[in-house]
Design a protein around this motif. Structure first.
Motif, PDB file in Angstrom:
ATOM      1  N   GLU A 196       5.401  15.598   3.993  1.00 23.30           N
ATOM      2  CA  GLU A 196       4.013  15.502   3.529  1.00 23.30           C
ATOM      3  C   GLU A 196       3.893  14.583   2.316  1.00 23.30           C
ATOM      4  OE1 GLU A 196       1.609  19.059   2.750  1.00 23.30           O
ATOM      5  OE2 GLU A 196       2.318  19.723   4.731  1.00 23.30           O
ATOM      6  N   LYS A 197       4.851  14.728   1.407  1.00 24.39           N
ATOM      7  CA  LYS A 197       4.846  13.893   0.200  1.00 24.39           C
ATOM      8  C   LYS A 197       5.086  12.436   0.607  1.00 24.39           C
ATOM      9  CE  LYS A 197       6.393  13.618  -4.497  1.00 24.39           C
ATOM     10  NZ  LYS A 197       7.582  13.066  -5.067  1.00 24.39           N
ATOM     11  N   LYS A 198       5.986  12.257   1.555  1.00 22.35           N
ATOM     12  CA  LYS A 198       6.303  10.909   2.047  1.00 22.35           C
ATOM     13  C   LYS A 198       5.068  10.214   2.601  1.00 22.35           C
ATOM     14  CE  LYS A 198      10.767   9.681   2.338  1.00 22.35           C
ATOM     15  NZ  LYS A 198      11.234   8.530   1.591  1.00 22.35           N
ATOM     16  N   CYS A 199       4.216  10.995   3.260  1.00 21.84           N
ATOM     17  CA  CYS A 199       3.018  10.441   3.876  1.00 21.84           C
ATOM     18  C   CYS A 199       2.050   9.931   2.787  1.00 21.84           C
ATOM     19  CB  CYS A 199       2.382  11.527   4.730  1.00 21.84           C
ATOM     20  SG  CYS A 199       1.151  10.880   5.815  1.00 21.84           S
ATOM     21  N   ASP A 200       1.885  10.710   1.715  1.00 20.59           N
ATOM     22  CA  ASP A 200       1.013  10.295   0.606  1.00 20.59           C
ATOM     23  C   ASP A 200       1.564   9.029  -0.063  1.00 20.59           C
ATOM     24  OD1 ASP A 200      -0.537  12.470   1.088  1.00 20.59           O
ATOM     25  OD2 ASP A 200       0.337  13.714  -0.501  1.00 20.59           O
ATOM     26  N   ILE A 201       2.877   8.958  -0.189  1.00 18.41           N
ATOM     27  CA  ILE A 201       3.505   7.769  -0.780  1.00 18.41           C
ATOM     28  C   ILE A 201       3.272   6.565   0.130  1.00 18.41           C
ATOM     29  CG2 ILE A 201       5.733   6.720  -1.427  1.00 18.41           C
ATOM     30  CD1 ILE A 201       6.705   9.560  -2.191  1.00 18.41           C
ATOM     31  N   ALA A 202       3.426   6.782   1.431  1.00 14.01           N
ATOM     32  CA  ALA A 202       3.262   5.683   2.404  1.00 14.01           C
ATOM     33  C   ALA A 202       1.867   5.068   2.326  1.00 14.01           C
ATOM     34  CB  ALA A 202       3.547   6.198   3.811  1.00 14.01           C
ATOM     35  N   LEU A 203       0.853   5.904   2.068  1.00 16.42           N
ATOM     36  CA  LEU A 203      -0.518   5.375   1.962  1.00 16.42           C
ATOM     37  C   LEU A 203      -0.615   4.399   0.789  1.00 16.42           C
ATOM     38  CD1 LEU A 203      -2.471   8.666   2.688  1.00 16.42           C
ATOM     39  CD2 LEU A 203      -2.452   6.618   4.118  1.00 16.42           C
ATOM     40  N   LEU A 204       0.029   4.749  -0.333  1.00 14.41           N
ATOM     41  CA  LEU A 204       0.022   3.852  -1.505  1.00 14.41           C
ATOM     42  C   LEU A 204       0.806   2.571  -1.199  1.00 14.41           C
ATOM     43  CD1 LEU A 204       0.651   6.492  -4.335  1.00 14.41           C
ATOM     44  CD2 LEU A 204      -1.481   5.266  -3.876  1.00 14.41           C
ATOM     45  N   GLU A 205       1.889   2.719  -0.443  1.00 18.58           N
ATOM     46  CA  GLU A 205       2.710   1.556  -0.099  1.00 18.58           C
ATOM     47  C   GLU A 205       1.941   0.597   0.809  1.00 18.58           C
ATOM     48  OE1 GLU A 205       7.050   3.827  -0.543  1.00 18.58           O
ATOM     49  OE2 GLU A 205       6.097   3.791   1.406  1.00 18.58           O
ATOM     50  N   VAL A 206       1.205   1.149   1.780  1.00 20.15           N
ATOM     51  CA  VAL A 206       0.389   0.298   2.664  1.00 20.15           C
ATOM     52  C   VAL A 206      -0.711  -0.391   1.845  1.00 20.15           C
ATOM     53  CG1 VAL A 206      -1.175   0.272   4.648  1.00 20.15           C
ATOM     54  CG2 VAL A 206       0.925   1.607   4.758  1.00 20.15           C
ATOM     55  N   ASP A 207      -1.276   0.331   0.875  1.00 24.61           N
ATOM     56  CA  ASP A 207      -2.289  -0.269  -0.016  1.00 24.61           C
ATOM     57  C   ASP A 207      -1.715  -1.476  -0.755  1.00 24.61           C
ATOM     58  OD1 ASP A 207      -4.339   1.362   0.525  1.00 24.61           O
ATOM     59  OD2 ASP A 207      -4.247   2.541  -1.337  1.00 24.61           O
ATOM     60  N   PHE A 208      -0.467  -1.348  -1.204  1.00 22.77           N
ATOM     61  CA  PHE A 208       0.156  -2.475  -1.921  1.00 22.77           C
ATOM     62  C   PHE A 208       0.274  -3.682  -0.983  1.00 22.77           C
ATOM     63  CE2 PHE A 208       4.045  -4.854  -3.204  1.00 22.77           C
ATOM     64  CZ  PHE A 208       3.559  -5.373  -4.410  1.00 22.77           C
ATOM     65  N   LEU A 209       0.649  -3.449   0.277  1.00 13.97           N
ATOM     66  CA  LEU A 209       0.764  -4.562   1.241  1.00 13.97           C
ATOM     67  C   LEU A 209      -0.587  -5.251   1.432  1.00 13.97           C
ATOM     68  CD1 LEU A 209       3.028  -3.151   4.121  1.00 13.97           C
ATOM     69  CD2 LEU A 209       3.705  -4.181   1.963  1.00 13.97           C
ATOM     70  N   SER A 210      -1.662  -4.451   1.353  1.00  7.99           N
ATOM     71  CA  SER A 210      -2.988  -5.036   1.595  1.00  7.99           C
ATOM     72  C   SER A 210      -3.396  -5.989   0.472  1.00  7.99           C
ATOM     73  CB  SER A 210      -4.033  -3.931   1.797  1.00  7.99           C
ATOM     74  OG  SER A 210      -4.239  -3.275   0.570  1.00  7.99           O
ATOM     75  N   GLN A 211      -2.685  -5.927  -0.667  1.00  6.86           N
ATOM     76  CA  GLN A 211      -2.997  -6.859  -1.772  1.00  6.86           C
ATOM     77  C   GLN A 211      -2.320  -8.214  -1.587  1.00  6.86           C
ATOM     78  OE1 GLN A 211      -1.844  -4.787  -5.403  1.00  6.86           O
ATOM     79  NE2 GLN A 211      -2.739  -2.914  -4.602  1.00  6.86           N
ATOM     80  N   LEU A 212      -1.427  -8.320  -0.582  1.00 10.97           N
ATOM     81  CA  LEU A 212      -0.699  -9.572  -0.363  1.00 10.97           C
ATOM     82  C   LEU A 212      -1.392 -10.381   0.734  1.00 10.97           C
ATOM     83  CD1 LEU A 212       2.847  -7.931  -0.118  1.00 10.97           C
ATOM     84  CD2 LEU A 212       1.880  -9.038  -2.145  1.00 10.97           C
ATOM     85  N   THR A 213      -1.257 -11.704   0.656  1.00  9.80           N
ATOM     86  CA  THR A 213      -1.808 -12.528   1.741  1.00  9.80           C
ATOM     87  C   THR A 213      -0.713 -12.661   2.796  1.00  9.80           C
ATOM     88  OG1 THR A 213      -2.937 -13.736   0.016  1.00  9.80           O
ATOM     89  CG2 THR A 213      -2.979 -14.722   2.207  1.00  9.80           C
ATOM     90  N   LEU A 214      -0.819 -11.831   3.833  1.00  5.04           N
ATOM     91  CA  LEU A 214       0.216 -11.820   4.864  1.00  5.04           C
ATOM     92  C   LEU A 214      -0.163 -12.781   5.990  1.00  5.04           C
ATOM     93  CD1 LEU A 214       0.685  -7.938   5.158  1.00  5.04           C
ATOM     94  CD2 LEU A 214       2.134  -9.511   3.881  1.00  5.04           C
ATOM     95  N   PRO A 215       0.820 -13.499   6.550  1.00  2.00           N
ATOM     96  CA  PRO A 215       0.487 -14.407   7.655  1.00  2.00           C
ATOM     97  C   PRO A 215       0.105 -13.662   8.942  1.00  2.00           C
ATOM     98  CG  PRO A 215       2.866 -14.486   7.160  1.00  2.00           C
ATOM     99  CD  PRO A 215       2.231 -13.601   6.129  1.00  2.00           C
ATOM    100  N   GLY A 216       0.508 -12.404   9.080  1.00  2.00           N
ATOM    101  CA  GLY A 216       0.197 -11.616  10.283  1.00  2.00           C
ATOM    102  C   GLY A 216       0.529 -10.160  10.023  1.00  2.00           C
ATOM    103  N   LYS A 217       0.561  -9.345  11.070  1.00  2.00           N
ATOM    104  CA  LYS A 217       0.714  -7.897  10.902  1.00  2.00           C
ATOM    105  C   LYS A 217       2.039  -7.354  11.459  1.00  2.00           C
ATOM    106  CE  LYS A 217      -2.993  -5.692   9.909  1.00  2.00           C
ATOM    107  NZ  LYS A 217      -3.330  -5.096   8.601  1.00  2.00           N
ATOM    108  N   LYS A 218       2.985  -8.246  11.729  1.00  2.00           N
ATOM    109  CA  LYS A 218       4.253  -7.781  12.303  1.00  2.00           C
ATOM    110  C   LYS A 218       5.184  -7.362  11.164  1.00  2.00           C
ATOM    111  CE  LYS A 218       7.133  -8.973  16.247  1.00  2.00           C
ATOM    112  NZ  LYS A 218       8.483  -8.843  15.852  1.00  2.00           N
ATOM    113  N   LEU A 219       5.566  -6.096  11.171  1.00  2.00           N
ATOM    114  CA  LEU A 219       6.278  -5.518  10.023  1.00  2.00           C
ATOM    115  C   LEU A 219       7.622  -4.925  10.458  1.00  2.00           C
ATOM    116  CD1 LEU A 219       4.606  -3.222   7.362  1.00  2.00           C
ATOM    117  CD2 LEU A 219       6.787  -2.571   8.344  1.00  2.00           C
TER     118      LEU A 219
END
Ligand SMILES: [Zn+2]
Length: 304
Positions: free
Chosen positions: A81-104
């Motif tokens: 459960e804690k991991k899931c809350d952390i993952a949301l913050l981690e995905v938010d950080f990715l959204s601040q980057l200009t990514l060329p695509g969505k393949k991760l």
């Protein structure tokens, strides 16, 4: 540029200083008292473990056991459960980057929780881990699990973003993995790394009993040392997260220095420990000059 980090080196791999400090810290990843042998550069404070307390095979077994544990886990780090809350913050950080695509590609995916959260938010995810529980990977059309290492991926497969959350400090050959990840990034792609900050006020304050000292942690980076390593290896740009990606974190990236009031109270309460209190106070004053010393766990992204 150095080829690989080597724990037996005679000069610091980051700043080349030959002056080392050696001490034993308390291993926080085992029950009972066990030591982690630390070597720390006297100039830049890059640190590593030597001699090693756990082999690579023992580390994989340790993680396998803890991810599979249904009840009591060694630490809340493995709590889904804690991991899931952390993952949301981690995905938010990715959204601040200009990514060329969505393949991760998520290296060191563990129980696959970040991978699942990223897939639910539109990334096309490959979760990779030598201890991956394939049977527990969520069934989503845009998520696949691979139990193994990068050599188990199709040789020509490339990604827009590669993440390594709390992985780099565990690796026997961290620079080889960074180089391998770089080769698998598309033009304009990002490598995202998170690890404990050795040059943080928390680590200095907790002394040899800080959580970061673990048998499984072979390397102790700081935002500065990691940035230098990545730029040396040919990445063009580094972006730092300005916070710890943990729910409820309310600190500041810049550490303003130790409290004099706290120091005086410590002296009055424990006069016999005056020397320790004074050393900690001085070390924390020094830490106030370190960039991002308020961030106990740092995240950065490097673009090729
Ligand atoms: Zn150094």
């Amino acid at each position: 540029m150095f080829v690989e980090l080597d724990p037996t080196v005679q000069s610091c791999p980051v700043c080349q200083s030959p002056e080392f400090k050696r001490f034993d810290a308390v291993a926080s990843d085992v029950e009972g008292h066990s030591c982690v042998h630390i070597v720390e550069c006297g100039r830049c404070h890059f640190a590593w473990q030597y001699p090693l307390g756990r082999t690579e095979t023992e580390s994989v077994e340790h993680f396998d056991r803890n991810y599979r544990a249904q009840g009591k886990r060694l630490s809340e780090y493995f709590d889904p459960e804690k991991k899931c809350d952390i993952a949301l913050l981690e995905v938010d950080f990715l959204s601040q980057l200009t990514l060329p695509g969505k393949k991760l590609l998520d290296i060191g995916a563990g129980a696959g929780i970040f991978a699942k959260v990223a897939a639910e938010r539109g990334f096309c995810v490959t979760a990779l881990d030598p201890a991956l529980e394939l049977e527990r990977i969520a069934e989503l059309p845009n998520l696949q699990g691979v139990r193994g290492t990068m050599s188990n991926l199709p040789p020509d497969e490339t990604f827009d973003v590669i993440t390594m959350w709390d992985v780099i400090e565990h690796l026997v050959t961290p620079l080889a993995i960074i180089d391998e990840a770089k080769k698998r990034l598309r033009t304009g792609g990002w490598l995202v790394l998170e690890t404990g900050n050795y040059k943080s006020a928390d680590r200095v304050q907790d002394g040899a009993r800080h959580w970061m000292y673990q048998l499984d942690h072979r390397w102790y980076f700081s935002p500065e040392s990691m940035e230098k390593i990545l730029l040396d290896r040919g990445f063009s740009e580094v972006v730092h997260a300005d916070r710890v990606l943990r729910p409820g974190w309310g600190g500041e990236a810049h550490f303003r220095g130790p409290s004099r009031m706290h120091f005086v109270r410590e002296l009055l309460a424990h006069p016999t420990r005056a020397f320790t209190a004074f050393s900690t106070f001085s070390a924390m004053k020094q830490a106030s000059g370190w960039p991002r010393a308020g961030v106990g766990i740092f995240t950065l992204a490097a673009r090729i």
